[in-house]
Design a protein around this motif. Sequence first.
Motif, PDB file in Angstrom:
ATOM      1  N   ALA A  28     -15.153 -15.003 -30.362  1.00  0.00           N
ATOM      2  CA  ALA A  28     -16.571 -15.010 -30.026  1.00  0.00           C
ATOM      3  C   ALA A  28     -16.876 -16.137 -29.041  1.00  0.00           C
ATOM      4  O   ALA A  28     -17.606 -15.943 -28.057  1.00  0.00           O
ATOM      5  CB  ALA A  28     -17.416 -15.159 -31.289  1.00  0.00           C
ATOM      6  N   ARG A  29     -16.319 -17.302 -29.294  1.00  0.00           N
ATOM      7  CA  ARG A  29     -16.529 -18.427 -28.367  1.00  0.00           C
ATOM      8  C   ARG A  29     -15.965 -18.111 -26.986  1.00  0.00           C
ATOM      9  O   ARG A  29     -16.569 -18.459 -25.975  1.00  0.00           O
ATOM     10  CB  ARG A  29     -15.891 -19.695 -28.933  1.00  0.00           C
ATOM     11  N   ALA A  30     -14.828 -17.434 -26.930  1.00  0.00           N
ATOM     12  CA  ALA A  30     -14.235 -17.071 -25.643  1.00  0.00           C
ATOM     13  C   ALA A  30     -15.150 -16.127 -24.866  1.00  0.00           C
ATOM     14  O   ALA A  30     -15.267 -16.238 -23.637  1.00  0.00           O
ATOM     15  CB  ALA A  30     -12.856 -16.440 -25.855  1.00  0.00           C
ATOM     16  N   THR A  31     -15.821 -15.218 -25.571  1.00  0.00           N
ATOM     17  CA  THR A  31     -16.771 -14.310 -24.925  1.00  0.00           C
ATOM     18  C   THR A  31     -17.917 -15.095 -24.301  1.00  0.00           C
ATOM     19  O   THR A  31     -18.280 -14.872 -23.135  1.00  0.00           O
ATOM     20  CB  THR A  31     -17.317 -13.287 -25.939  1.00  0.00           C
ATOM     21  N   ILE A  32     -18.483 -16.022 -25.065  1.00  0.00           N
ATOM     22  CA  ILE A  32     -19.591 -16.837 -24.550  1.00  0.00           C
ATOM     23  C   ILE A  32     -19.110 -17.675 -23.369  1.00  0.00           C
ATOM     24  O   ILE A  32     -19.791 -17.767 -22.338  1.00  0.00           O
ATOM     25  CB  ILE A  32     -20.165 -17.736 -25.659  1.00  0.00           C
ATOM     26  N   GLU A  33     -17.946 -18.263 -23.508  1.00  0.00           N
ATOM     27  CA  GLU A  33     -17.404 -19.104 -22.439  1.00  0.00           C
ATOM     28  C   GLU A  33     -17.174 -18.296 -21.156  1.00  0.00           C
ATOM     29  O   GLU A  33     -17.486 -18.764 -20.055  1.00  0.00           O
ATOM     30  CB  GLU A  33     -16.107 -19.751 -22.909  1.00  0.00           C
ATOM     31  N   LYS A  40     -21.730 -19.655 -13.701  1.00  0.00           N
ATOM     32  CA  LYS A  40     -21.459 -20.774 -12.787  1.00  0.00           C
ATOM     33  C   LYS A  40     -20.855 -20.295 -11.471  1.00  0.00           C
ATOM     34  O   LYS A  40     -21.100 -20.865 -10.422  1.00  0.00           O
ATOM     35  CB  LYS A  40     -20.502 -21.780 -13.430  1.00  0.00           C
ATOM     36  N   LYS A  41     -20.039 -19.240 -11.533  1.00  0.00           N
ATOM     37  CA  LYS A  41     -19.362 -18.715 -10.347  1.00  0.00           C
ATOM     38  C   LYS A  41     -20.192 -17.648  -9.637  1.00  0.00           C
ATOM     39  O   LYS A  41     -19.714 -17.033  -8.678  1.00  0.00           O
ATOM     40  CB  LYS A  41     -18.009 -18.128 -10.742  1.00  0.00           C
ATOM     41  N   ASN A  42     -21.408 -17.404 -10.133  1.00  0.00           N
ATOM     42  CA  ASN A  42     -22.266 -16.342  -9.599  1.00  0.00           C
ATOM     43  C   ASN A  42     -21.519 -15.004  -9.583  1.00  0.00           C
ATOM     44  O   ASN A  42     -21.469 -14.309  -8.577  1.00  0.00           O
ATOM     45  CB  ASN A  42     -22.799 -16.707  -8.215  1.00  0.00           C
ATOM     46  N   ASP A  43     -20.952 -14.664 -10.733  1.00  0.00           N
ATOM     47  CA  ASP A  43     -20.181 -13.442 -10.917  1.00  0.00           C
ATOM     48  C   ASP A  43     -20.911 -12.539 -11.915  1.00  0.00           C
ATOM     49  O   ASP A  43     -20.602 -12.527 -13.109  1.00  0.00           O
ATOM     50  CB  ASP A  43     -18.781 -13.816 -11.428  1.00  0.00           C
ATOM     51  N   VAL A  76     -29.170 -21.553 -19.464  1.00  0.00           N
ATOM     52  CA  VAL A  76     -27.882 -20.915 -19.714  1.00  0.00           C
ATOM     53  C   VAL A  76     -27.208 -20.603 -18.377  1.00  0.00           C
ATOM     54  O   VAL A  76     -26.011 -20.843 -18.190  1.00  0.00           O
ATOM     55  CB  VAL A  76     -28.060 -19.629 -20.549  1.00  0.00           C
ATOM     56  N   LEU A  77     -27.984 -20.104 -17.452  1.00  0.00           N
ATOM     57  CA  LEU A  77     -27.454 -19.724 -16.144  1.00  0.00           C
ATOM     58  C   LEU A  77     -26.972 -20.942 -15.358  1.00  0.00           C
ATOM     59  O   LEU A  77     -25.956 -20.886 -14.675  1.00  0.00           O
ATOM     60  CB  LEU A  77     -28.531 -18.981 -15.357  1.00  0.00           C
ATOM     61  N   HIS A  78     -27.712 -22.019 -15.454  1.00  0.00           N
ATOM     62  CA  HIS A  78     -27.405 -23.220 -14.672  1.00  0.00           C
ATOM     63  C   HIS A  78     -27.072 -24.392 -15.581  1.00  0.00           C
ATOM     64  O   HIS A  78     -27.640 -25.470 -15.443  1.00  0.00           O
ATOM     65  CB  HIS A  78     -28.601 -23.582 -13.781  1.00  0.00           C
ATOM     66  N   SER A  79     -26.147 -24.212 -16.497  1.00  0.00           N
ATOM     67  CA  SER A  79     -25.808 -25.314 -17.398  1.00  0.00           C
ATOM     68  C   SER A  79     -24.855 -26.290 -16.712  1.00  0.00           C
ATOM     69  O   SER A  79     -23.913 -25.895 -16.035  1.00  0.00           O
ATOM     70  CB  SER A  79     -25.190 -24.788 -18.698  1.00  0.00           C
ATOM     71  N   ARG A  80     -25.167 -27.559 -16.887  1.00  0.00           N
ATOM     72  CA  ARG A  80     -24.305 -28.630 -16.375  1.00  0.00           C
ATOM     73  C   ARG A  80     -23.099 -28.792 -17.292  1.00  0.00           C
ATOM     74  O   ARG A  80     -21.986 -29.042 -16.843  1.00  0.00           O
ATOM     75  CB  ARG A  80     -25.116 -29.923 -16.319  1.00  0.00           C
ATOM     76  N   SER A  81     -23.364 -28.685 -18.592  1.00  0.00           N
ATOM     77  CA  SER A  81     -22.305 -28.804 -19.589  1.00  0.00           C
ATOM     78  C   SER A  81     -22.712 -28.029 -20.832  1.00  0.00           C
ATOM     79  O   SER A  81     -23.891 -27.717 -21.019  1.00  0.00           O
ATOM     80  CB  SER A  81     -22.048 -30.273 -19.934  1.00  0.00           C
ATOM     81  N   TYR A  82     -21.737 -27.733 -21.671  1.00  0.00           N
ATOM     82  CA  TYR A  82     -22.017 -27.056 -22.931  1.00  0.00           C
ATOM     83  C   TYR A  82     -20.932 -27.390 -23.936  1.00  0.00           C
ATOM     84  O   TYR A  82     -19.820 -27.776 -23.587  1.00  0.00           O
ATOM     85  CB  TYR A  82     -22.125 -25.527 -22.750  1.00  0.00           C
ATOM     86  N   LEU A 101     -26.278 -27.142 -24.866  1.00  0.00           N
ATOM     87  CA  LEU A 101     -26.046 -27.223 -23.432  1.00  0.00           C
ATOM     88  C   LEU A 101     -27.048 -28.118 -22.750  1.00  0.00           C
ATOM     89  O   LEU A 101     -28.086 -28.458 -23.308  1.00  0.00           O
ATOM     90  CB  LEU A 101     -25.994 -25.846 -22.778  1.00  0.00           C
ATOM     91  N   GLN A 102     -26.675 -28.526 -21.565  1.00  0.00           N
ATOM     92  CA  GLN A 102     -27.546 -29.353 -20.749  1.00  0.00           C
ATOM     93  C   GLN A 102     -27.728 -28.618 -19.429  1.00  0.00           C
ATOM     94  O   GLN A 102     -26.759 -28.190 -18.802  1.00  0.00           O
ATOM     95  CB  GLN A 102     -26.911 -30.727 -20.512  1.00  0.00           C
ATOM     96  N   ASP A 103     -29.001 -28.478 -19.018  1.00  0.00           N
ATOM     97  CA  ASP A 103     -29.261 -27.759 -17.774  1.00  0.00           C
ATOM     98  C   ASP A 103     -28.976 -28.656 -16.570  1.00  0.00           C
ATOM     99  O   ASP A 103     -28.629 -29.830 -16.720  1.00  0.00           O
ATOM    100  CB  ASP A 103     -30.671 -27.161 -17.759  1.00  0.00           C
ATOM    101  N   ASP A 104     -29.146 -28.116 -15.390  1.00  0.00           N
ATOM    102  CA  ASP A 104     -28.794 -28.859 -14.185  1.00  0.00           C
ATOM    103  C   ASP A 104     -29.757 -30.012 -13.889  1.00  0.00           C
ATOM    104  O   ASP A 104     -29.503 -30.813 -12.997  1.00  0.00           O
ATOM    105  CB  ASP A 104     -28.647 -27.933 -12.980  1.00  0.00           C
ATOM    106  N   GLU A 105     -30.827 -30.106 -14.658  1.00  0.00           N
ATOM    107  CA  GLU A 105     -31.758 -31.232 -14.520  1.00  0.00           C
ATOM    108  C   GLU A 105     -31.555 -32.274 -15.609  1.00  0.00           C
ATOM    109  O   GLU A 105     -32.318 -33.229 -15.714  1.00  0.00           O
ATOM    110  CB  GLU A 105     -33.196 -30.713 -14.529  1.00  0.00           C
ATOM    111  N   GLY A 106     -30.551 -32.092 -16.472  1.00  0.00           N
ATOM    112  CA  GLY A 106     -30.244 -33.052 -17.521  1.00  0.00           C
ATOM    113  C   GLY A 106     -31.005 -32.857 -18.817  1.00  0.00           C
ATOM    114  O   GLY A 106     -30.943 -33.688 -19.719  1.00  0.00           O
ATOM    115  N   VAL A 107     -31.718 -31.736 -18.963  1.00  0.00           N
ATOM    116  CA  VAL A 107     -32.474 -31.443 -20.183  1.00  0.00           C
ATOM    117  C   VAL A 107     -31.539 -30.763 -21.186  1.00  0.00           C
ATOM    118  O   VAL A 107     -30.783 -29.852 -20.828  1.00  0.00           O
ATOM    119  CB  VAL A 107     -33.699 -30.553 -19.885  1.00  0.00           C
ATOM    120  N   ASP A 108     -31.585 -31.216 -22.446  1.00  0.00           N
ATOM    121  CA  ASP A 108     -30.735 -30.656 -23.500  1.00  0.00           C
ATOM    122  C   ASP A 108     -31.395 -29.443 -24.148  1.00  0.00           C
ATOM    123  O   ASP A 108     -32.599 -29.447 -24.428  1.00  0.00           O
ATOM    124  CB  ASP A 108     -30.456 -31.719 -24.569  1.00  0.00           C
TER     125      ASP A 108
END
Length: 138
Positions: A28-33, A40-43, A76-82, A101-108
Amino acid sequence: MRGLVGGLLLVMVGTAAWAVDDGDRSAARATIERQLEAFKKNDPATAYAQAAPQIQSMFSSPETFLAMVEQGYKPVLHSRSYSFDKTEDAEGDQLAQAVMLQDDEGVDWMALYLLQKQSDGQWRITGCHLKKAPGTSA
């Protein structure tokens, strides 16, 4: 943060037995990942492929699916980290997976993914509930 995750998981899965095995948890984690990395790759095709058939049927194409995510799930679309948090068994062949996750603006944020095991044995995403992390202002 963990209190929020635990509370949301209890609300989402009710009183189901907590019997998720390590293989299901990993799959399940692999699916989310795969989906997060595809974003991130715009795929859009790979991201769309991680959604369950009932979700895919709501969108005419991977690009339409991506447009919905862009509109309603930017963190979710633009996460900096998760990172993955708790996984809980739901009813039948379903589970709930919390992702911090943290978005690209640093919000958790906390995303609660719902997944269902398909007849081919693959885990696919049936929903995602997104909330700002406690104490987050922005």
